[in-house]
Scaffold this motif. Structure first.
Motif, PDB file in Angstrom:
ATOM      1  N   VAL A 117       0.833  -1.207   0.000  1.00 28.74           N
ATOM      2  CA  VAL A 117       0.000   0.000   0.000  1.00 28.74           C
ATOM      3  C   VAL A 117       0.860   1.247   0.000  1.00 28.74           C
ATOM      4  O   VAL A 117       0.541   2.250  -0.654  1.00 28.74           O
ATOM      5  N   ARG A 118       1.959   1.237   0.766  1.00 26.56           N
ATOM      6  CA  ARG A 118       2.846   2.399   0.792  1.00 26.56           C
ATOM      7  C   ARG A 118       3.373   2.709  -0.622  1.00 26.56           C
ATOM      8  O   ARG A 118       3.451   3.876  -1.015  1.00 26.56           O
ATOM      9  N   ALA A 119       3.726   1.682  -1.357  1.00 24.31           N
ATOM     10  CA  ALA A 119       4.225   1.904  -2.710  1.00 24.31           C
ATOM     11  C   ALA A 119       3.164   2.535  -3.596  1.00 24.31           C
ATOM     12  O   ALA A 119       3.461   3.420  -4.413  1.00 24.31           O
ATOM     13  N   LEU A 120       1.866   2.077  -3.439  1.00 29.37           N
ATOM     14  CA  LEU A 120       0.811   2.685  -4.253  1.00 29.37           C
ATOM     15  C   LEU A 120       0.604   4.141  -3.893  1.00 29.37           C
ATOM     16  O   LEU A 120       0.390   4.992  -4.763  1.00 29.37           O
ATOM     17  N   LEU A 121       0.609   4.462  -2.559  1.00 24.04           N
ATOM     18  CA  LEU A 121       0.397   5.837  -2.141  1.00 24.04           C
ATOM     19  C   LEU A 121       1.530   6.754  -2.589  1.00 24.04           C
ATOM     20  O   LEU A 121       1.292   7.926  -2.926  1.00 24.04           O
ATOM     21  N   MET A 122       2.760   6.277  -2.597  1.00 24.95           N
ATOM     22  CA  MET A 122       3.909   7.105  -2.950  1.00 24.95           C
ATOM     23  C   MET A 122       4.222   7.063  -4.442  1.00 24.95           C
ATOM     24  O   MET A 122       5.275   7.541  -4.871  1.00 24.95           O
ATOM     25  N   SER A 123       3.345   6.535  -5.247  1.00 27.82           N
ATOM     26  CA  SER A 123       3.611   6.393  -6.675  1.00 27.82           C
ATOM     27  C   SER A 123       3.491   7.694  -7.447  1.00 27.82           C
ATOM     28  O   SER A 123       3.893   7.757  -8.593  1.00 27.82           O
ATOM     29  N   ALA A 124       2.892   8.743  -6.857  1.00 29.25           N
ATOM     30  CA  ALA A 124       2.672  10.029  -7.529  1.00 29.25           C
ATOM     31  C   ALA A 124       1.742   9.888  -8.727  1.00 29.25           C
ATOM     32  O   ALA A 124       1.794  10.691  -9.656  1.00 29.25           O
ATOM     33  N   LYS A 125       0.882   8.874  -8.704  1.00 28.46           N
ATOM     34  CA  LYS A 125      -0.089   8.668  -9.770  1.00 28.46           C
ATOM     35  C   LYS A 125      -1.471   8.593  -9.132  1.00 28.46           C
ATOM     36  O   LYS A 125      -1.707   7.766  -8.233  1.00 28.46           O
ATOM     37  N   PRO A 126      -2.407   9.443  -9.532  1.00 24.78           N
ATOM     38  CA  PRO A 126      -3.741   9.467  -8.902  1.00 24.78           C
ATOM     39  C   PRO A 126      -4.454   8.110  -8.979  1.00 24.78           C
ATOM     40  O   PRO A 126      -5.133   7.718  -8.034  1.00 24.78           O
ATOM     41  N   ASP A 127      -4.262   7.402 -10.098  1.00 23.74           N
ATOM     42  CA  ASP A 127      -4.957   6.114 -10.227  1.00 23.74           C
ATOM     43  C   ASP A 127      -4.454   5.119  -9.201  1.00 23.74           C
ATOM     44  O   ASP A 127      -5.227   4.362  -8.606  1.00 23.74           O
ATOM     45  N   TYR A 128      -3.152   5.095  -8.982  1.00 20.63           N
ATOM     46  CA  TYR A 128      -2.592   4.156  -8.019  1.00 20.63           C
ATOM     47  C   TYR A 128      -2.974   4.548  -6.596  1.00 20.63           C
ATOM     48  O   TYR A 128      -3.180   3.674  -5.739  1.00 20.63           O
ATOM     49  N   VAL A 129      -3.075   5.895  -6.343  1.00 24.71           N
ATOM     50  CA  VAL A 129      -3.513   6.338  -5.004  1.00 24.71           C
ATOM     51  C   VAL A 129      -4.952   5.894  -4.756  1.00 24.71           C
ATOM     52  O   VAL A 129      -5.314   5.441  -3.658  1.00 24.71           O
ATOM     53  N   GLN A 142      -2.160  18.465  -5.494  1.00 23.51           N
ATOM     54  CA  GLN A 142      -3.460  17.798  -5.532  1.00 23.51           C
ATOM     55  C   GLN A 142      -3.384  16.412  -4.908  1.00 23.51           C
ATOM     56  O   GLN A 142      -4.309  15.976  -4.214  1.00 23.51           O
ATOM     57  N   LEU A 143      -2.251  15.707  -5.150  1.00 28.38           N
ATOM     58  CA  LEU A 143      -2.080  14.408  -4.500  1.00 28.38           C
ATOM     59  C   LEU A 143      -1.983  14.559  -2.994  1.00 28.38           C
ATOM     60  O   LEU A 143      -2.539  13.751  -2.234  1.00 28.38           O
ATOM     61  N   ALA A 144      -1.276  15.609  -2.531  1.00 28.55           N
ATOM     62  CA  ALA A 144      -1.172  15.848  -1.090  1.00 28.55           C
ATOM     63  C   ALA A 144      -2.548  16.173  -0.505  1.00 28.55           C
ATOM     64  O   ALA A 144      -2.913  15.697   0.585  1.00 28.55           O
ATOM     65  N   LYS A 145      -3.312  16.996  -1.237  1.00 25.85           N
ATOM     66  CA  LYS A 145      -4.652  17.346  -0.757  1.00 25.85           C
ATOM     67  C   LYS A 145      -5.534  16.107  -0.674  1.00 25.85           C
ATOM     68  O   LYS A 145      -6.300  15.919   0.285  1.00 25.85           O
ATOM     69  N   ARG A 146      -5.370  15.168  -1.700  1.00 25.87           N
ATOM     70  CA  ARG A 146      -6.156  13.937  -1.695  1.00 25.87           C
ATOM     71  C   ARG A 146      -5.792  13.072  -0.492  1.00 25.87           C
ATOM     72  O   ARG A 146      -6.688  12.514   0.187  1.00 25.87           O
ATOM     73  N   CYS A 147      -4.502  12.999  -0.195  1.00 26.85           N
ATOM     74  CA  CYS A 147      -4.075  12.193   0.960  1.00 26.85           C
ATOM     75  C   CYS A 147      -4.566  12.795   2.266  1.00 26.85           C
ATOM     76  O   CYS A 147      -5.039  12.083   3.172  1.00 26.85           O
ATOM     77  N   PHE A 148      -4.470  14.115   2.381  1.00 35.04           N
ATOM     78  CA  PHE A 148      -4.949  14.765   3.619  1.00 35.04           C
ATOM     79  C   PHE A 148      -6.463  14.610   3.769  1.00 35.04           C
ATOM     80  O   PHE A 148      -6.972  14.429   4.885  1.00 35.04           O
ATOM     81  N   ASP A 149      -7.178  14.679   2.629  1.00 30.56           N
ATOM     82  CA  ASP A 149      -8.637  14.509   2.715  1.00 30.56           C
ATOM     83  C   ASP A 149      -8.987  13.089   3.168  1.00 30.56           C
ATOM     84  O   ASP A 149      -9.910  12.892   3.980  1.00 30.56           O
ATOM     85  N   LEU A 150      -8.258  12.071   2.638  1.00 31.20           N
ATOM     86  CA  LEU A 150      -8.508  10.702   3.080  1.00 31.20           C
ATOM     87  C   LEU A 150      -8.141  10.516   4.532  1.00 31.20           C
ATOM     88  O   LEU A 150      -8.826   9.796   5.279  1.00 31.20           O
ATOM     89  N   ALA A 151      -7.082  11.178   4.958  1.00 36.46           N
ATOM     90  CA  ALA A 151      -6.636  11.033   6.346  1.00 36.46           C
ATOM     91  C   ALA A 151      -7.557  11.766   7.309  1.00 36.46           C
ATOM     92  O   ALA A 151      -7.589  11.440   8.501  1.00 36.46           O
ATOM     93  N   THR A 152      -8.290  12.767   6.827  1.00 36.77           N
ATOM     94  CA  THR A 152      -9.205  13.516   7.717  1.00 36.77           C
ATOM     95  C   THR A 152     -10.270  12.596   8.278  1.00 36.77           C
ATOM     96  O   THR A 152     -10.725  12.758   9.426  1.00 36.77           O
ATOM     97  N   ASP A 153     -10.680  11.607   7.486  1.00 38.61           N
ATOM     98  CA  ASP A 153     -11.685  10.665   7.967  1.00 38.61           C
ATOM     99  C   ASP A 153     -11.125   9.726   9.032  1.00 38.61           C
ATOM    100  O   ASP A 153     -11.895   9.074   9.739  1.00 38.61           O
TER     101      ASP A 153
END
Length: 1679
Positions: free
Chosen positions: A1073-1085, A1146-1157
């Motif tokens: 999962v860490r590799a998918l999140l750090m891939s810098a690709k929205p689809d993989y995230v 935008q990827l950082a914002k997506r990660c922070f939004d997921l982490a807010t939950d």
């Protein structure tokens, strides 16, 4: 040409040699005519008319006057003389035997040949072959009338021309001298050729060299040699006045040197015959020389009366028809020889001149049947052709023999002792070309000059007589005509010539032996044989010479060799000469055998017979060998040698094929060389020259001599010769014995080869035995062939062939021949050769020898066998070479095959250069079912395969490993054949290979060995898995959801099978999962959300069309792990982004939004993204990392205000931004920032409102804002300004009170234009003296150097330069006094830089004139204090010593005033005036005042506060003169600053340069811009900063940018100055604006550095290199 001597027994022997030859190229019309021939001098034009018109009528008017008739008759040239002269060749010849230095003629013989244009001199020292000297002569129209004569000593040659001129050529000097005879005035006409010189001769009377020329008119002229080597005219005598009137001109003259008499021959009117009474009738006269006038007298005797009678007898008007035109004295000077025009020859006694013999032309010898038809000379006129036997010249050969030259070219020696001329050579004569000329006799020789022509129009025998008088007159006119281009018409009969060659012959006396040798040399063997027979000479020489010079045939043997009487010489020829035909060779040998017959040998010594009785049968038994002489023994040896030659000839013919073939292919050189060898040497020769067939033939006839050395003879065959070519010569083995070769039938032996003669040894026999002994000593075997010897010979021969030629095929062929011949015991050698052949021909080991290979171990040989020339044929090498080699090794040692193969495969697999390619091919050759596998054991094959896969270290062997595993037996076969443990090992290795294949799909290559090492360590296992996942997500193409499903399955399987000890399933999922999140690709995230515990799963993505099946995940991460992963990924994206617009935000914002939950901590992280959005909306680009790590985030608010101009009015939005940035106490800071921006925008109304609000709130911190508003330009509310300053005075800190008070005083006293903005950085409490002298004083003190006013003023020593500085400061070309200029400049600088203003006042010549400036200013307390300080400082400096200057300059105001007050009383008048002015201003100052401060420029403040990097202190201000120069007004017509340098700028710059530089060329500096720039840049190599500042100023005045000068200085510092890094830093810090100037031209300077600085820093130490690197970083840093 040689002499024909038919009767040589009692006659004269002579020989004629060709000494020289000339080839003359003629023109198409005739003889080459010199175009520059001179014209006759002083010939009037009317004379030519007289020639053409009146000359034919002169004969008619002869009776009118005896004088005229006598005149014509006297000066006419006889027709016969003209005829004879024209019959001779035009070239002349003169010869002399030079004196030997003692007055005797024993020196070299010299010959002079007078050609058409040159005079060539030749000498007997080189046989007259080359010309020793050559003189140019002028062209002559009548070359036949020229003469040449040598001086006695051979140093001078005199040449006469037809025009009467003489030229004397000195052999020691290349410059000839031209002389001219002096005819009388009445005979100077060109018509009457009185200057024609008939004869010349040299006289050495009284030790003087004297040349005497005799003209046809009878005039004798003497020319004496002067001391300087030149000749001048001496005396002149006209002999005609003393001779009878009937003499019609002088024809010739001759000088008797011994008696000092002269015989002169004149022309007479009658024909001279044998009936003459005296020499007077022949026209001869005898004269004697006198030492004084008249110098030449006629000898008076009784004959003078006869002369009187002759004068009265003949008719005075008759023309001359005869006379002696050539004379010669005998060698003893006792006889005189005369040749008359009529052709008669007379011999006279001398000096009595009595006629002894007379021969008319009819008695001349004739050779009608023997004269060859020689071609006529091309230079002879056909009009004057003579009979071939008419004499043209006569000379003495001896006192009794004369040399007669006839017109037909016949030269003969005649005896004059008889009444009839007889040939002294008994009929022998020489035939030359017609018209040839001869020289006088020189003792034993004389010279002949002839001309051979081709294409001539005239012939000797095609004559045409001159019948009428008209032709005679025409011929005379042509002869006497002056040289003129009009006289000889082109194409006339006189000029018809083609080509010619002239030859110089030497007629020389010879002895019989000389003649004999000469005949042999010229190959005239018949005459040579005749001479030998008549003079008893050796005739064998003739036959030997003919034998040696002719080809050897049967005829030459019979005609020449058999006629030679010298038997020893004939035998030597029979032994040494080899004809080119075998039949001739046999005949020659038979001749030698016939000469060595026993009878002939015995005849030479009768005592050799037994019992002393001679026998007629000459049997061998009748001769006693002991009584033979050495000569007889030698003849017997020669006979044996001839017999050997004869037998070898028969053998040699058999070798060539016999019969006609033998004659065709017979080689005389080879036969001659071989027949002299011994049989052993011949056999060795045939072997060395690869002649096996010839050796085979030779062996039959010489078997007994060759068989004991047969193996050595076979060893002499070259190793390069194929053994199959001579295998029939190698003996065979049968029943363990050698089969001997049969020999030929033995021939009968000669008597010389049987006893007792066979035991006699001659020299040749001894030498043959010694030669055989020497050859046998060098042989190896020296024994009759045996079985053991033959085996050893095969072994040695094979090794020699292989070692010397490297030809293994021939060595193997020889071993096969040995096997066929029945020789055994060579099997090991055969195997070694097979192995060597494989190594050499298939593996490329061409340098490897058999001996070296036998020294290698089997493993080393196997290593060489596995390296074929072509890697792709390794499979063939395994099958054809490696396996056979291993089989041969197995035969020698059991078990070596398996051991060698294992060692080879493991070493190959472990070699990083080889890998598993070769191992794979071996295992493929060992697969089950192969006919002959490389590895014969299945178990061994499997174990070796696993070991090879495990030991390889290469990471690119995946395919090879898979292929090796595929080549092994299947798992079912393994379990049935082997134990389960081996099958398990195979399965484990297979899993490792699959893992490697999985890793290689994502760019990670590794080997089994490295993967096993990774298995052993936990952290390496984790790193490996992370790396694989990272490479998978970074793959550019990307994967679909189903692709990731397959990846996930393979990944989890690898973790479970390969890394079960270090990675559990939860860790494996977290890493995935860490590799998918750090891939810098929205689809993989988005894909990673499948594994997160989110309330609602995100929809699956599908970047590419996928299968309908959806990936359902059965296991997810925990909540804490998921939140941690999301926050970490978001922060990574945030920090890694460049700005807000980066996709990572935008990827950082997506990660922070997921982490807010999942966690509330993610909200604060998201606010920073909102702050970035706000700043981006304001037009400000901020890096996220800068925002995250900033300690003072209020800076971003200030930057936003700077970016957006109207943002300071919207305080609400600014507060929102401060909240997003989480800034404490933001309201106060925002207000201050807003105020600053209002002042910057000059929004004074907004600023006034803020200040009014702050004063109402009594906010003390706003005092500085109030000061700024009060001092702001354009703020005109004076009352509010006073309120602002009053508020600032009350609330300012104590240390700022003086500044606020000063500003308040300015507001009160000065006009608004005098107020300037002053910041606290521009205020300094240091003594004013420091700034008055040097604004950079503080920086200088830090480096330990004090700059005084004296040192600064030394820069401006000359008044002219000082005036330039003053004019620049004033801004215009002022004509005011210098004091006014400095005062005006100080007034302008007072408000800007008070220290600089005081410095300019200090430059005044009279310091008291500074009062003008102080009087012009408002008399405020500050002005008065400034004036007091200035005068006090000048007084103190005038009284201070050198050591006290620094102390005075560093003192404060009160100390300076006190010191000046104390020293004013003891000063002079000038100091008294300064003291009075000081007291004047001091008395007006208040009692208590704050310390005096002085303004200085902002640049100086920056310098004093600069700290940090080594080059941060380089911001030194420029020189004071440059820093205070105001901008000249554009409208000023007199301004020179704004419009560029004046016309005299270059001259001024040169003058300035001359003050501190040497070697400048002023003219070139003004005219040549390139020289000016080059000189200034070269002068920049200095350490003096002041000089550098002047250079920069001069460079800018001349159009050279200042950065180029600074770059040249930097180059000097870092390349050739030798300074250390610290010294360079210190000097660079003192150069004003160095970094700023170079940074403004950064690109140009960096290019200059790459080309001119860095290439020359190769020898610099590390500290200098680091210093230069820091300097470059300082230049490249953004401003």
């Amino acid at each position: 040409m040689t002499g024909h001597s038919n009767n040589l027994q009692n006659g004269v022997l002579y020989e004629v040699l060709v000494s020289a030859e000339w080839n003359v190229t003629k023109s198409a019309t005739g003889e080459k005519v010199n175009t520059d021939k001179p014209q006759p001098a002083h010939v009037p034009a009317y004379i030519h008319w007289m020639e053409r018109i009146f000359y034919p009528f002169l004969w008619l008017f002869a009776w009118l006057s005896w004088t005229v008739s006598e005149y014509i008759a006297t000066f006419s040239i006889p027709d016969a003389l003209i005829k004879l002269k024209r019959s001779e060749i035009p070239w002349k010849l003169a010869a002399v035997r030079a004196d030997n230095g003692k007055g005797l003629p024993g020196g070299d013989i010299l010959a002079a040949v007078l050609t058409n244009s040159t005079l060539e001199l030749r000498s007997s020292s080189d046989d007259f072959e080359t010309s020793s000297q050559s003189f140019a002569v002028k062209s002559d129209a009548f070359p036949s009338f020229r003469n040449a004569v040598w001086s006695k000593d051979g140093k001078f040659v005199a040449v006469s021309s037809s025009d009467g001129t003489l030229s004397v050529d000195d052999c020691t000097n290349a410059e000839p001298q031209t002389l001219t005879t002096k005819p009388s005035a009445d005979i100077a006409s060109g018509l009457l050729r009185q200057r024609l010189i008939s004869t010349m001769f040299w006289s050495d009377r009284l030790g003087r060299v004297e040349l005497i020329a005799c003209c046809t008119s009878g005039l004798l002229t003497s020319f004496l040699k002067r001391p300087d080597g030149q000749h001048s005219e001496g005396w002149s005598v006209n002999c005609r006045s003393h001779l009878p009137k009937c003499y019609k001109g002088t024809l010739s003259a001759i000088h008797a040197r011994r008696q000092d008499l002269v015989v002169i021959a004149s022309a007479v009117i009658s024909t001279v015959d044998e009936d003459i009474r005296s020499f007077w009738d022949a026209g001869l006269s005898l004269w004697r020389f006198m030492d004084e006038a008249p110098y030449l007298v006629l000898v008076s005797d009784a004959t003078s009366d006869e002369a009187l009678q002759v004068s009265q007898t003949y008719r005075k008007l008759a023309k001359a028809c005869d006379g002696a035109w050539k004379m010669s004295l005998s060698p003893s000077e006792t006889c005189l020889l005369t040749l008359f025009l009529s052709g008669s020859v007379a011999v006279w006694s001398f000096p009595s001149l009595r006629l002894r013999k007379f021969y008319n032309v009819e008695t001349m010898p004739r050779y009608e049947g023997e004269v060859s038809s020689a071609p006529a000379s091309s230079t002879l006129d056909s009009t004057f052709e003579l009979d071939a036997h008419f004499p043209l010249d006569a000379q003495w050969w001896s006192d009794t023999v004369i040399v007669l030259c006839q017109a037909g070219g016949i030269i003969s020696l005649l005896d004059v002792t008889e009444r009839v001329l007889t040939n002294a050579a008994h009929g022998s004569f020489e035939q030359f070309s017609p018209g040839c000329t001869i020289s006088q006799n020189l003792g034993d020789r004389f010279f002949i000059l002839e001309e051979n022509s081709t294409g001539a129009d005239a012939s000797l025998h095609n004559t045409s007589s001159i019948n009428d008088e008209e032709d005679i007159v025409s011929a005379v006119r042509q002869t006497l005509r002056s040289i003129s281009s009009e006289d000889i018409a082109e194409g006339s009969e006189f000029d018809k010539r083609r080509n010619a060659s002239f030859k110089l012959h030497c007629f020389k006396a010879a002895s019989p032996l000389e003649m004999f040798n000469r005949k042999l040399q010229h190959e005239e063997y018949g005459e040579a044989l005749l001479i030998a027979q008549r003079f008893n000479l050796d005739a064998d020489v003739v036959y030997q010479r003919r034998w040696m010079t002719n080809r050897i045939t049967k005829d030459t043997i019979a005609e020449f060799l058999m006629k030679v009487k010298d038997v020893s010489w004939v035998l030597r020829e029979c032994l040494e000469r080899v004809p080119d035909s075998p039949d001739v060779v046999r005949q020659l040998l038979h001749l030698g055998l016939s000469l060595t017959d026993l009878g002939k040998i015995a005849q030479s010594n009768p005592e050799c017979y037994k019992d002393g009785k001679r026998s007629n049968d000459y049997l061998p038994g009748s001769v006693d060998v002991t009584k033979l002489t050495s000569e007889q023994l030698a003849l017997i040896g020669h006979r044996r040698q001839l017999l050997r030659f004869s037998r070898f000839l028969t053998t040699y013919e058999e070798m060539l094929g016999g019969g006609e073939k033998a004659s065709r292919y017979f080689l005389a050189a080879e036969y001659g060389e071989l027949r002299r060898m011994t049989p052993l040497h011949v056999a060795v020769y045939f072997a060395e020259n690869c002649k096996a067939r010839e050796l085979h033939t030779f062996r039959y006839s010489n078997h007994d001599e060759l068989w004991p050395h047969w193996l050595d003879i076979l060893s002499h065959f070259p190793e390069t010769f194929p053994p199959g070519e001579y295998q029939f010569l190698i003996p065979s083995v049968w029943n363990d014995s050698i089969v001997e070769v049969q020999s030929g039938s033995e021939e009968p032996r000669d008597w010389s080869e049987i006893e007792p003669f066979a035991s006699t040894l001659d020299i040749e026999s001894k030498s043959r035995l010694e030669a055989d002994a020497r050859l046998v000593e060098k042989m190896q075997y020296r024994m009759t062939p045996t079985v053991e010897g033959l085996t050893d010979w095969f072994s040695v021969r094979v090794r020699e062939i292989e070692s010397r030629t490297g030809n293994i095929v021939d060595a193997q062929e020889l071993l096969q021949i040995a096997s066929a011949k029945g020789v055994f015991g060579l099997d090991k050698l055969f195997d070694d050769l097979d192995t060597l052949a494989s190594l050499v021909y298939y593996c490329g080991q061409i340098e490897l020898t058999l001996e070296e290979m036998q020294g290698l171990s089997p493993g080393q040989i196997l290593r060489l066998l596995e390296q074929p020339r072509k890697p792709e044929v390794f499979s063939t090498a395994v099958r054809q070479h490696i396996v056979p080699f291993l089989i041969r090794c197995e035969k020698r040692q059991v078990g070596s095959r398996q051991a060698l193969m294992r060692e080879f495969l493991l070493e190959t697999a472990a070699d990083p250069q080889l890998g598993l390619d070769k191992c794979l091919k071996v295992f493929q050759q060992s697969m089950p079912g192969m006919a002959e596998p490389a590895i014969d054991s299945v178990e061994g094959t499997v174990r070796l395969a696993l070991e090879c896969i495990s030991v390889t270290s290469r990471v690119d062997q995946l395919e090879q490993m898979k292929a090796i595993l595929d080549s092994l037996p299947s798992s079912s076969e393994l379990q049935s054949a082997l134990d389960k443990e081996l099958a398990t090992e195979v399965e484990n290795v297979t899993e490792l290979v699959r893992t490697i294949e999985f890793a290689e799909q994502y760019g990670s290559q590794l080997s089994i060995k490295s993967l096993q090492e990774i298995q052993e360590e936990s952290h390496r296992s984790l790193d490996f898995v992370k790396h694989i996942l990272t490479r998978a997500v970074q793959k550019p193409a990307g994967f679909s959801e189903l692709d990731w499903k397959d990846i996930y399955t393979s990944y989890m399987k690898a973790c479970q099978k390969v890394f079960p000890a270090h990675i559990n399933p939860d860790q494996a999922l977290e890493l995935f999962v860490r590799a998918l999140l750090m891939s810098a690709k929205p689809d993989y995230v988005q894909l990673s959300t499948k594994f997160l515990p989110l309330p609602v799963a995100a929809p699956a993505f599908s970047p590419r069309p996928t299968h309908a099946e959806v990936w359902k995940v059965s296991k997810r991460l925990s909540k804490e792990t998921s939140a941690h992963l999301l926050l970490t990924a978001g922060r990574e994206y945030f920090v890694g982004a460049d700005d807000f617009r980066d996709a990572k935000i935008q990827l950082a914002k997506r990660c922070f939004d997921l982490a807010t939950d999942l966690t509330p901590d993610a909200k604060k992280e998201a606010q920073l993204i909102d702050a970035l959005a706000f700043l981006d909306g304001c037009g400000l680009t901020v890096a996220p990392l800068e925002l995250l790590t900033s300690k003072d985030r209020f800076v971003f608010i200030k930057r936003a205000l700077d970016t957006r101009g109207d943002l300071y009015k919207d305080q609400v939005r600014l507060k929102e931004l401060a909240a997003l940035l989480d800034i404490d106490d933001s309201i106060q800071k925002i207000v201050e920032a807003v105020a600053e921006k209002a002042f910057e925008k000059k929004d004074l109304a907004f600023a006034r409102g803020l200040c009014q609000k702050f004063m109402a709130e009594n906010r003390a911190s706003a005092w500085e804002l109030c000061v700024k508003l009060a001092s702001a330009e354009g703020f005109e509310d004076a009352d509010f300004r006073q309120r602002l300053l009053l508020f600032a005075t009350v609330n300012c800190p104590p240390n700022q009170l003086n500044r606020v008070t000063s500003l308040k005083n300015q507001v009160q006293t000065l006009s608004p234009r005098m107020i300037s903005t002053v910041s606290d950085e521009e205020v300094d409490r240091e003594p004013i003296a420091k700034l008055a002298v040097d604004p950079c004083f503080l920086s200088a003190v830090e480096h330990g150097r004090h700059v005084t006013s004296l040192s600064f003023l030394s820069m401006i020593k000359e008044m002219k330069n000082l005036k330039v500085v003053a004019n620049s400061l004033n801004g215009e070309d002022s004509e005011e006094d210098m004091s006014e200029v400095f005062i005006a400049a100080a007034s302008k600088c007072l408000d800007v830089d008070t220290g600089l203003s005081l410095f300019l006042l200090g430059c005044l010549p009279d310091k008291s004139t500074a009062e003008r400036l102080f009087d012009s200013l408002p008399q405020t307390p500050a002005v008065r204090r400034l004036a007091t300080y200035f005068y006090a400082l000048e007084l103190a400096l005038n009284k201070a010593s050198v050591t006290e200057v620094a102390e005075v300059l560093n003192a404060d105001e009160a100390t300076i005033v006190d010191r000046a007050t104390k020293e004013a009383s003891s000063g002079d008048k000038k100091d008294a005036s300064l003291a009075g002015l000081m007291r004047k201003h001091l008395s007006k100052n208040p009692a208590k005042q704050p310390p005096l401060t002085v303004r200085k420029s902002g640049r100086i403040a920056q310098k004093e506060t600069a700290k940090g990097a080594p080059f941060s202190n380089l911001t030194v201000p420029p020189p004071i003169a440059a820093s205070i120069t105001p901008q000249a007004p554009q409208s000023s017509p007199k301004s020179e600053i704004s419009s560029g340098p004046p016309p005299s700028a270059a001259k001024t710059a040169t003058a300035n340069l001359r003050t501190f530089l040497k070697g400048v060329d002023e003219a070139k500096f003004r005219s040549n811009p390139e020289y000016r720039k080059s000189f200034i840049l070269r002068s920049a190599a200095t350490k003096d900063i002041q000089t550098l500042q002047k250079l920069i100023q001069i460079a800018e005045e001349n159009g050279i940018e200042g950065w180029e000068v600074l770059a040249a200085v930097i180059k000097y510092f870092y390349t050739v100055s030798g300074l250390s890094a610290d010294e360079i830093t210190i000097l660079s810090s003192k150069i004003p604006d160095l970094v700023q100037t170079l940074r403004s031209r950064k690109g140009d300077f960096l290019r200059f550095s790459n080309q001119n600085i860095q290439p020359y820093m190769g020898n610099a130490d590390m500290s200098v290199l680091e210093s230069y690197l820091d300097f470059l970083h300082c230049i490249e840093k953004a401003t």
